[in-house]
Design an enzyme around this catalytic site. Structure first.
Site, short mmCIF file in Angstrom:
data_model
loop_
_atom_site.label_atom_id
_atom_site.label_comp_id
_atom_site.label_asym_id
_atom_site.label_seq_id
_atom_site.Cartn_x
_atom_site.Cartn_y
_atom_site.Cartn_z
CE LYS A 53 -7.94 2.13 5.07
NZ LYS A 53 -8.34 2.07 3.64
N GLY A 69 -9.66 -3.23 3.58
CA GLY A 69 -8.83 -3.12 2.40
C GLY A 69 -8.29 -1.72 2.23
CG ASP A 70 -5.08 1.46 1.78
OD1 ASP A 70 -5.90 2.39 1.86
OD2 ASP A 70 -3.88 1.66 1.51
CB VAL A 71 -7.11 0.42 -3.48
CG1 VAL A 71 -8.06 1.59 -3.40
CG2 VAL A 71 -6.67 0.19 -4.91
N GLY A 106 -4.43 -3.90 -0.84
CA GLY A 106 -4.09 -4.73 0.30
C GLY A 106 -5.38 -5.20 0.95
#
Length: 196
Positions: A53, A69-71, A106
Site C-alpha cells: 500500500k 498499515g494493514d490489519v 503491519g
C-alpha cells in the site's frame, strides 16, 4: 517538516494519526490489492500488504513520508479479514465466542526522497466472552461488523463482547502508535515538531 501522507482512508487510522501530529497530513487511498490467501505467516502477510500500500502511494510522489498499515485477526492459524456479508460475520463471531484471538497489524513508513523503507508489526490479544446467538444476531443486524477485520469493531458496541485485552489498544483500531512512532523516528520525524 516533512510532508506526511497516510495511505489509508480508514476513519480510525486518520483519527489515531491526528492524535500524534494533528491535521498535518494528507490522505491518499492506495489501489494496492491485498490477498489474504497468500501462504505466509500472518505477521509477514500484514507487513507485505502494508508495504504494498505504501509503495503504491510513494511511487506517485517525489517527496514526503508515507505511512501505511494493514490489519488482520488471527484465530487457530486462520486469517480473518472483513466478512462483507451477514452470514460470514455470524460464522466468524461464533468461532470467536469464548476464545482469545490475535489482532496483528503491519506497518510501513517510507521516506520517498531518500528511498528508505521502515517496517514493523504489532500483536494484541483479545479475549471474547461467551456470546449468545441473540447477541451475535443483534450485533450483526447493526451492519457494523461487515467492514471490520475479524467482524468486530472494538470502538463500538462490540466493546461489550471483550473481556480482556493484552497489548497495544490502538493496534486493534488499525494503527499501533508506539511502533509507528519508532518507525517515524527512524525516518527522521519528530512528532513533537507537528502541532496537534
Amino acid at each position: 517538516m516533512k510532508k506526511i501522507i497516510l495511505a489509508s482512508t480508514s476513519y480510525r487510522r486518520k483519527e489515531l494519526l491526528t492524535l500524534l501530529i494533528g491535521n498535518n497530513f494528507e490522505v491518499q487511498a492506495s489501489s494496492y490489492d491485498e490477498d489474504n490467501t497468500l501462504d505466509l505467516p500472518p505477521k509477514d502477510l500484514v507487513m507485505l500488504h502494508a508495504l504494498g500500500k505504501g509503495r503504491d502511494i510513494a511511487s506517485k510522489l517525489s517527496e514526503g513520508v508515507v505511512i501505511s498499515g494493514d490489519v488482520v485477526v488471527v484465530f487457530n492459524n486462520e486469517v480473518f479479514g472483513k466478512p462483507h456479508t451477514k452470514e460470514k460475520a455470524k460464522e466468524i463471531l461464533k468461532k470467536f465466542s469464548g476464545q482469545t484471538v490475535e489482532v496483528i497489524s503491519g506497518l510501513a513508513v517510507i521516506d520517498v526522497e531518500n528511498k528508505k523503507e521502515f517496517q514493523d508489526f504489532e500483536t494484541t490479544k483479545v479475549k471474547f466472552k461467551n456470546l449468545t446467538e441473540q447477541e451475535i444476531d443483534d450485533y450483526v443486524a447493526t451492519g457494523d461488523p461487515l467492514d471490520k477485520g475479524g467482524g468486530f469493531g472494538i470502538q463500538g458496541q462490540a466493546a461489550v463482547f471483550i473481556e480482556r485485552i493484552e497489548g497495544d489498544y490502538p493496534n486493534i483500531l488499525g494503527l499501533p502508535l508506539f511502533k509507528l512512532n519508532n518507525l517515524l523516528v527512524q525516518a527522521g520525524i519528530n512528532i513533537f515538531d507537528y502541532k496537534t
